[in-house]
Design a protein around this motif. Structure first.
Motif, short mmCIF file in Angstrom:
data_model
loop_
_atom_site.label_atom_id
_atom_site.label_comp_id
_atom_site.label_asym_id
_atom_site.label_seq_id
_atom_site.Cartn_x
_atom_site.Cartn_y
_atom_site.Cartn_z
N ARG A 110 7.89 10.91 -7.27
CA ARG A 110 7.21 11.47 -6.10
C ARG A 110 5.74 11.57 -6.45
O ARG A 110 5.39 12.00 -7.54
CB ARG A 110 7.77 12.85 -5.76
N ASP A 151 0.85 -1.19 0.00
CA ASP A 151 0.00 0.00 0.00
C ASP A 151 0.88 1.24 0.00
O ASP A 151 1.78 1.37 0.82
CB ASP A 151 -0.91 0.03 1.23
N LEU A 152 0.60 2.14 -0.95
CA LEU A 152 1.36 3.38 -1.05
C LEU A 152 0.47 4.55 -0.69
O LEU A 152 -0.71 4.56 -1.02
CB LEU A 152 1.86 3.58 -2.48
N ASP A 153 1.04 5.53 -0.05
CA ASP A 153 0.35 6.79 0.16
C ASP A 153 0.58 7.61 -1.10
O ASP A 153 1.66 8.16 -1.29
CB ASP A 153 0.91 7.50 1.39
N LEU A 154 -0.42 7.68 -1.97
CA LEU A 154 -0.24 8.33 -3.26
C LEU A 154 -0.28 9.84 -3.18
O LEU A 154 -0.27 10.51 -4.20
CB LEU A 154 -1.29 7.83 -4.26
N ARG A 177 13.31 7.45 -9.85
CA ARG A 177 12.55 7.80 -8.64
C ARG A 177 11.38 8.67 -9.04
O ARG A 177 11.49 9.51 -9.94
CB ARG A 177 13.42 8.59 -7.66
N GLU A 206 2.23 13.37 -5.65
CA GLU A 206 1.76 14.61 -5.05
C GLU A 206 0.26 14.73 -5.27
O GLU A 206 -0.25 14.37 -6.33
CB GLU A 206 2.46 15.81 -5.69
N ASN A 247 1.68 11.59 -0.59
CA ASN A 247 2.85 12.13 0.11
C ASN A 247 3.97 11.10 0.20
O ASN A 247 4.40 10.75 1.28
CB ASN A 247 2.47 12.53 1.55
N SER A 248 4.44 10.61 -0.93
CA SER A 248 5.52 9.64 -0.85
C SER A 248 6.43 9.74 -2.06
O SER A 248 6.08 10.30 -3.09
CB SER A 248 4.97 8.23 -0.70
N GLU A 249 7.61 9.19 -1.89
CA GLU A 249 8.57 9.10 -2.98
C GLU A 249 8.99 7.64 -3.07
O GLU A 249 9.12 6.95 -2.07
CB GLU A 249 9.78 10.00 -2.71
N LEU A 250 9.18 7.18 -4.30
CA LEU A 250 9.42 5.77 -4.52
C LEU A 250 10.61 5.58 -5.46
O LEU A 250 10.69 6.26 -6.49
CB LEU A 250 8.16 5.14 -5.12
#
Length: 112
Positions: free
Chosen positions: A73, A2-5, A71, A75, A7-10
């Protein structure tokens, strides 16, 4: 996973696509490398290099993959000014319909 779409960077590896199931309204910003994005319901594929971004408008499944490595991000996209004012006006209209200034009984008008 599960990703926080909002506030995250991957960090993405090559040949390892990830599925984004609920990405509508998310801005995907490439922070390094090159990434490939394809979204069900949207024409064409999107390639993002470092500094590029794309706003997902469709509700369809999105696949995101790095070409070599990269990478991204995620937002939260801000509402366009027109959408903001429409939302604001709908809220005002609801208040007027449910809470009239005259002190009498409320008259509810259905919204379209």
């Amino acid at each position: 996973m599960d990703l926080d779409l909002f506030n995250s960077e991957l960090c993405l590896a090559a040949d390892a696509p990830i599925r984004l199931l609920s990405a509508r309204g998310v801005r995907i910003r490439c922070t390094s490398g090159v990434v490939w994005l394809t979204i069900a319901g949207e024409a064409g594929d999107i390639f993002l290099a470092a500094g590029d971004s794309y706003l997902v408008r469709s509700r369809g499944l999105a696949l995101l993959e790095a070409i070599g490595g990269g990478r991204v991000r995620f937002e939260k996209a801000s509402l366009p000014v027109s959408a903001f004012f429409i939302t604001l006006l709908k809220g005002c209209w609801r208040r007027i319909c449910y809470f009239p200034a005259t002190g009498g009984e409320a008259h509810v008008t259905p919204l379209a």
